[in-house]
Design a protein around this motif. Structure first.
Motif, PDB file in Angstrom:
ATOM      1  N   THR A  16       0.827  -1.204   0.000  1.00 16.91           N
ATOM      2  CA  THR A  16       0.000   0.000   0.000  1.00 16.91           C
ATOM      3  C   THR A  16       0.868   1.264   0.000  1.00 16.91           C
ATOM      4  OG1 THR A  16      -1.727  -1.207   1.153  1.00 16.91           O
ATOM      5  CG2 THR A  16      -1.849   1.189   1.224  1.00 16.91           C
ATOM      6  N   ASP A  39      -8.008  -4.022  -1.524  1.00 14.48           N
ATOM      7  CA  ASP A  39      -7.882  -4.622  -0.194  1.00 14.48           C
ATOM      8  C   ASP A  39      -9.067  -4.207   0.670  1.00 14.48           C
ATOM      9  OD1 ASP A  39      -7.199  -5.511   2.312  1.00 14.48           O
ATOM     10  OD2 ASP A  39      -5.135  -4.764   2.231  1.00 14.48           O
ATOM     11  N   ASN A  43      -6.818   0.494   3.049  1.00 10.45           N
ATOM     12  CA  ASN A  43      -5.712   1.369   3.490  1.00 10.45           C
ATOM     13  C   ASN A  43      -5.291   2.387   2.435  1.00 10.45           C
ATOM     14  OD1 ASN A  43      -5.668  -0.006   5.891  1.00 10.45           O
ATOM     15  ND2 ASN A  43      -3.959  -1.329   5.330  1.00 10.45           N
ATOM     16  N   ASP A 127      -3.768  -1.923  -5.790  1.00 11.15           N
ATOM     17  CA  ASP A 127      -3.214  -2.306  -4.483  1.00 11.15           C
ATOM     18  C   ASP A 127      -3.911  -3.588  -4.025  1.00 11.15           C
ATOM     19  OD1 ASP A 127      -1.824  -2.231  -2.090  1.00 11.15           O
ATOM     20  OD2 ASP A 127      -3.295  -0.922  -1.111  1.00 11.15           O
TER      21      ASP A 127
END
Ligand code: ADP
Ligand code: MG
Length: 265
Positions: A16, A39, A43, A127
């Motif tokens: 991240t 994710d 994040n 990500d």
């Protein structure tokens, strides 16, 4: 538009942090970048200051086919960076999508639909979550290449062989053109003997795949997300920010060379 998945099934290796700061560095160099947060922890969304109130439409809706990719894109505070956010809802997608036909192609199909192209992104950075689940598989199927952050610690290379195996499987089945973009050594402590050992092992076994640029351990990189901005903006001249900027230049050089080779035939 080049699509790069940032993946490693291990958590805490700076996927991240790399997505956020590579995006910000590429944007600083004048490129238009879309970050896709795959994710469930969200994040990357948080790190770019996208609060829960701005996450009405997420990657989850996109995978379910409820909305188009371009509808889910939100603007970030960082100039030339846009993002498709994630919420914890995404964690149920493995179950939700289990019976869906072609369930590994959902992200690819959504990104290929015409609307997104109009926004003229130069790079899309995905990500990935810390696992080799259906979400990561969707990212690898949709991507042109995989960027692998590797924490400079013992066992780092063992984890890598599992990921390489998955990449090979995806190539053989769903995405023959998938390349390894490169391997980025992260959280590196130059004074630590073990870190030096991991670096020389990685360079010996993986050769040119390992970027020359190494990201040092730097507290500014870990502080920045709590200020909802990339370290590039939070502390522009910190060692961490400078390292990611240098990395972005290396990343761009590799991609320019590639375009040249393709143009030369
Ligand atoms: P992942 O996405 O792979 O789980 P993160 O990017 O969230 O990993 O990084 C894990 C933790 O390490 C986070 O708290 C992050 O802020 C911190 N971190 C990442 N890179 C560095 C670095 N170079 N120096 C110091 N802390 C870092
Ligand atoms: Mg992460």
């Amino acid at each position: 538009m080049k699509i790069v998945a940032i993946a490693n099934q291990k958590g805490g290796v700076a996927k991240t942090t790399t997505a956020i700061n590579l995006a910000a560095s590429l944007a600083e160099a004048g490129h238009r970048v879309l970050v896709i947060d795959m994710d469930p922890q969200g994040n990357a969304s948080t790190g770019f200051g996208i609060g829960l109130d701005q996450r009405q439409l997420t990657v989850y809706d996109l995978l379910l086919g409820d909305v188009s990719a371009e509808a889910a894109v939100v603007e970030t505070e960082t100039e030339r960076v846009w993002l498709i956010p994630a919420t914890t809802e995404l964690s149920s997608s493995d179950v939700q999508l289990f019976n869906v036909n072609k369930r590994s192609f959902l992200l690819k199909d959504s990104l290929a639909a015409t609307g997104l192209k109009a926004q003229r992104f130069d790079f899309v950075l995905i990500d990935c979550p810390p696992s080799l689940n259906l979400l990561t598989v969707n990212a690898l199927v949709a991507a042109d290449s995989v960027l692998i952050p590797l924490q400079s610690e013992f066992f780092a290379l063992e984890g890598l062989s599992q990921l390489m195996l998955t990449i090979r499987e995806i190539r053989q089945t769903a995405n023959p053109a998938l390349r390894v973009e490169g391997i980025l050594l992260t959280m590196h402590d130059q004074r630590n003997n073990l870190a030096q050992q991991v670096e020389s092992d990685a360079r010996d076994t993986l050769g040119d795949l390992v970027y020359q640029t190494v990201i040092p351990r730097n507290v500014r990189l870990s502080e920045a997300p709590s200020y909802a901005m990339p370290a590039i903006s939070y502390d522009s001249t910190s060692k961490g920010a400078m390292a990611y900027r240098a990395f972005a230049q290396e990343f761009l050089r590799n991609n320019n060379n590639l375009q040249k080779v393709e143009a030369d035939g």
